[in-house]
Design an enzyme around this catalytic site. Structure first.
Site, PDB file in Angstrom:
ATOM      1  N   GLY A  71     -47.175 -15.192 -21.786  1.00 42.36           N
ATOM      2  CA  GLY A  71     -46.879 -15.366 -23.202  1.00 42.36           C
ATOM      3  C   GLY A  71     -47.181 -16.792 -23.614  1.00 42.36           C
ATOM      4  CB  THR A  72     -47.839 -19.607 -21.393  1.00 43.53           C
ATOM      5  OG1 THR A  72     -48.528 -18.700 -20.510  1.00 43.53           O
ATOM      6  CG2 THR A  72     -46.430 -19.756 -20.880  1.00 43.53           C
TER       7      THR A  72
ATOM      8  CG  LEU B  81     -55.042 -27.961 -24.287  1.00 39.34           C
ATOM      9  CD1 LEU B  81     -54.885 -27.053 -23.076  1.00 39.34           C
ATOM     10  CD2 LEU B  81     -56.379 -28.693 -24.230  1.00 39.34           C
TER      11      LEU B  81
ATOM     12  CD  GLU C 243     -40.476 -25.031 -17.797  1.00 34.86           C
ATOM     13  OE1 GLU C 243     -39.392 -24.557 -17.465  1.00 34.86           O
ATOM     14  OE2 GLU C 243     -41.571 -24.536 -17.453  1.00 34.86           O
TER      15      GLU C 243
END
Ligand code: FES
Ligand code: FES
Lengths: 751, 169
Positions: free
Chosen positions: A473-474, A637, A712
């Site tokens: 999901g990153t 990014l 995180e």
């Protein structure tokens, strides 16, 4: 498109896997078809400690459709040595082995696997199994074990123990004019990704297995399977193309993987095993923890002493560890610091890294304590953080590669409107709602891990980049595509990323926020290597227009390689490959941490979190109406997927602040709210306004891409910002997370 | 699907994404398991199997329903739309477009349920504000925490519709 026009890095590109995900075409582990598929259903123990005395399986065996029942009595042979069961992220100890013996180590421990022709038959037969136990005494209550807490004798790899004390924290605390010492608790939490753990093990018939597994590391899980079952690596391929969330729970192989593979090998058929939602509560969890934080300052607010002692839960069979208190020694400047971290053994499963393990709980305690100290001093909570800014990592005496935290404070405060805050608690209200504003700092490691990738440029000018990374999901699919497209000046459609497959180039597990920096840099290195060989081939050609150029003089873009100073002088990729009789050029890229640089420097992501809460004065109901999270995370990014990462962290932080809590009946050693109705995770109605700011931060040392990672940081500091806002709203300080209505209403009313 | 002898099976017909299916199912099979395991329509997700997460949301006769709580036989004759049936002739439903544009998902596991639920919400016609979107979408959990983006995406589709309706009235 003309030369130099395309830039992909830094663009808010839509996810490349977006279309598959919104149309239901992205396949998760339980969604791969297989001929003659069998279904496995796990039955768990109903006691927390003891032994299985007898298992009554006859009724289940006779249930129509049941093929086999596996228990400790008839399980297949698996590896004997502990080391064979230890996966890449295992803490010290004896890894759990399903069906190993009659011993019960925790409630819900898998004790049988029913395999049947349909899911329903396996499940229903499961309800017919009767087990008699010899029950042992158990303890699942951390409070009761606090006195027996110990310093873990063996350190978990990658987890630094608390730093040695510096200065004389006790004496400085005695001597300081202003001080507080407080106890906090953060209750155990469960990851609860929306997709439940599942494995479809496809028995290919030629001695080979293709395993679709929910995991954060295809190679870690593949290595576990081959070593536990003694299989040859080339016979086992493990695929995790799409992972329906994990948040750390998928770092280690979960029970269903073992069971699906075991049953498949024994029965020589394909097998699918999924955990149920209730079983999702019997795997690793964020440990329960107690914290005592003592802070002292001079009258100007400069910290004179920091002490933080933490005790966290672990299991009887492994010493799970995380960096809980270390943050308290490096977030602020202070000469006198003493930090301790201990474990206490409970009759539960081993805890497992959950989003920002260690920091999420340790920083919460520190940041609440600092807030309490600020009121004691009469200095604003943002001000005290600025005053104590640490310009280097005082635990290790190393320099930060970058730290734009002051910018996070100022940009976050400006966006939030912090200057309008009234310093006194209970001073802002609207109708019956008390309004409070709180702030917290956040911090998380910016790791770079060893990783490899390949890039393949095809004769038609398209590109493929590959690494065994995962996308939980990153946004990994998307950023790797962007990096490839940027390197070759291609449109995104011409770049295919390949991830989520153990046969791809070496990758660490997807965790710790290191994937973008590590796998991203490896992909970039592979692309660079391809460009080098393309250039070599181009220069070799007869009458090459690049004959006198060096690599630094050329650029690759729009399927051409050409001189930067004269774009007309160049060759198409097709011409070069055709001349060299190549169909494609494939090269490898590698990254690993720069050990020399690490002697002097250390890298962290920082954030400032501002929260507004509204608390119903009569009912104690808390709403988090606004959060601003300003993060300094190096190069971004993709601002769109990056922002989503922070949003997700903030939402989980709100859950930590207000909702999430495993409620164990300690007499039974059982979690009583093992479902999503009673273990509340934030829902739509709980989440109002969240703003994300990325402050400008250039960092040429943290990773070759300048990227720090974002998975995180969004959760770190959110729970404390909310808790601090609740105090500001109500004058009530709750030190036991989650801060539920009863705790607010039962707290002594402020004078 | 593997056949088990001596199982009681009931004949039902369901129209799923416009196609009529004549099916024989055991009475205890949920609509969700029928879709996923027997018809291989795995776009509909299982997040809890007990009506607490919304991942399994589909449209049954136009209304959003948790398919894990519906026995397939109890929906005999129904018209069912799943995430696989929302796009028409390869063209995405406006909600699907908005979800992509707003990055209203991360892992994507809750997403089919969120989108079907939002489609049901649009059809219900009583949601008029962002606060109401949040309230009326609260049966669909998203552990990745994409809520604000989901609310944005639903708003993108809902608000112009409300405005157009008001203009027409
Ligand atoms: S799977 Fe149906 S509501 Fe969760
Ligand atoms: S996108 Fe992962 S649960 Fe919603």
């Amino acid at each position: 498109m003309s030369v130099g026009e395309i830039t992909h890095i830094g663009r808010p590109t839509n996810r490349v896997d977006g279309r598959l995900k919104v149309t239901g075409q992205a396949h998760y582990a339980a969604e791969y078809p297989a001929d003659d598929l069998l279904y496995g259903y796990i039955v768990g123990s109903t006691i927390a400690a003891g032994r299985i005395a007898a298992m009554h399986l006859d009724a289940a065996r006779q249930f129509p459709g049941v093929v086999e029942i596996f228990t400790h009595e008839n399980r297949s042979k698996a590896a004997w040595l502990d080391r064979s069961w230890r996966d890449e992220v295992a803490p010290p100890g004896h890894p759990f082995r399903p069906l190993h013996s009659d011993r019960i180590l925790f409630d819900g421990q898998p004790v049988a696997l029913i395999v049947a022709e349909t899911f329903e038959a396996a499940r229903d037969a499961g309800s017919l199994i009767r087990i008699a136990y010899d029950v042992d005494a158990h303890c699942t209550e951390l409070e009761a074990k606090r006195a027996e807490a110990y310093v873990p004798p063996e350190q978990r790899s990658g987890i630094p123990p608390p730093p040695d004390p510096r200065g004389d924290a006790e004496q400085a605390f005695q001597d300081a004019p202003v001080k507080i010492s407080r106890d906090y608790r953060v209750n155990a939490e469960h990851h609860n990704p929306m997709e439940m753990f599942a494995t479809t093990c496809v028995f290919e018939g030629d001695g080979k297995l293709t395993i679709y597994d929910k995991t954060q590391g295809s190679q870690n899980a593949q290595g576990y399977v081959t070593s536990v079952f003694g299989l040859r690596s080339k016979d086992v391929r493990l695929v995790n193309h799409y992972v329906g969330g994990a948040f750390g729970a998928g770092l280690r192989p979960q029970h269903q993987l073992f069971f699906a593979v075991m049953a498949s090998l024994e029965l020589q058929r394909s097998v699918r095993v999924s955990l149920t939602r209730a079983q999702m509560f019997h795997i690793g969890y964020r440990p329960d923890s107690y914290h005592t934080v003592s802070l002292a300052a001079d009258r100007d607010g400069r910290l004179q002493s920091i002490m933080h002692d933490a005790v966290a839960s672990t299991s009887h069979y492994e010493d799970y560890q995380e960096a809980v208190v270390n943050w308290s020694g490096m977030m602020y400047h202070c000469d006198n610091v003493k930090l301790t971290y201990q474990l206490a053994k409970l009759d539960t499963a081993t805890p497992c890294d959950m989003r920002a393990p260690g920091a999420a709980i340790g920083v919460t305690a520190l940041e609440c304590a600092l807030d309490e100290l600020s009121y004691e001093l009469g200095i604003g909570p943002l001000e005290i953080r600025r005053i104590n800014f640490a310009s280097k990592d005082e635990n290790t005496k190393k320099q930060f590669t970058s730290k734009a935290l002051l910018e996070c404070y100022s940009e976050g405060a400006a966006a939030f409107g912090w200057e309008k805050r009234s310093p006194k608690p209970r001073a802002m209200r609207e109708g019956r709602e008390l309004i409070g504003w709180g702030v917290s700092t956040g911090m998380w490691d910016a790791f770079l891990q060893k990783a490899q990738a390949t890039a393949t440029l095809k004769v038609d000018g398209t590109l493929e980049v590959a690494t065994a990374a995962s996308d939980i999901g990153t946004g990994t699919w998307t950023i790797l595509t962007q990096i490839g497209a940027e390197a070759f000046g291609l449109p995104l459609e011409d770049v295919q990323a390949r991830i989520g497959d153990s046969t791809l180039p070496m990758s660490p597990v997807e965790g710790g926020s290191w994937t973008a920096a590590s796998n991203g840099s490896a992909v970039q290195a592979a692309c660079d290597a391809v460009k080098h060989s393309l250039f070599k081939q181009a220069r070799k050609m007869a009458n090459s227009p690049l004959a006198d150029a060096s690599f630094e003089d050329v650029e690759v873009r729009d399927q051409r390689i050409f001189r930067k100073d004269d774009p007309a002088r160049g060759l198409s990729v097709f011409e070069v490959m055709h001349a060299a009789e190549l169909k494609e050029i494939t090269e490898q890229g590698k990254v690993s941490p720069n050990l020399r640089q690490m002697l002097k420097y250390t890298s962290y992501t920082h954030s400032a979190v501002f929260a507004e809460v509204r608390v119903d004065e009569y009912l104690g109901v808390v709403r988090v109406t606004r959060v601003v999270c300003a993060a300094a995370a190096g190069k971004i990014l993709n601002p769109k997927t990056a922002r989503s990462q922070i949003l997700g962290g903030v939402v989980m932080g709100i859950g930590m602040a207000l909702h999430e809590e495993a409620m164990t009946d300690h007499r039974l050693g059982k979690i009583m709210n093992a479902n999503l109705g009673e273990y509340h995770v934030p829902a739509h109605a709980d989440i109002e306004d969240i703003e994300v700011i990325f402050v400008d931060e250039k960092d040429d040392k943290v990773s070759p891409l300048g990227v720090k990672g974002l998975g995180e940081i969004g959760i770190v500091g959110t729970a404390s910002a909310v808790a601090n806002a609740i105090f500001h709203a109500t004058g009530v300080r709750v030190r036991d997370f989650p801060i539920t209505i009863d705790k607010i209403l039962n707290a002594p009313r402020p004078s | 699907m593997n056949q088990i002898p001596h199982y009681p099976q009931i004949s039902i017909s369901l129209t799923i994404n416009g196609t009529l299916h004549e099916l024989k199912v055991e009475p205890w099979v949920t609509l969700l398991d029928l879709l996923r395991e027997r018809l291989l329509l795995t776009g509909t997700k299982k997040g809890c199997d007990q009506g607490q997460c919304g991942a399994c949301t589909v449209l049954v006769d136009g209304k959003r329903v948790n398919s894990c709580l519906a026995l397939a036989v109890s929906r005999d004759g129904a018209e069912i739309t799943t995430i696989e049936g929302l796009a028409q002739n390869g063209e995405l439903h406006p909600l699907q477009v908005a979800f992509i544009g707003r990055d209203a998902f991360q892992c994507g596991y809750c997403t089919p349920g969120q989108i079907c639920s939002a489609a049901g919400l649009l059809a219900e016609g009583h949601t008029r504000s962002r606060a109401e979107i949040r309230e009326h979408m609260s049966g669909n959990l998203c552990r990745c925490g994409a809520y604000t983006n989901i609310a944005d995406a639903v708003e993108d589709v809902l608000m112009p519709r409300i405005a157009a309706k008001e203009a027409a009235e």
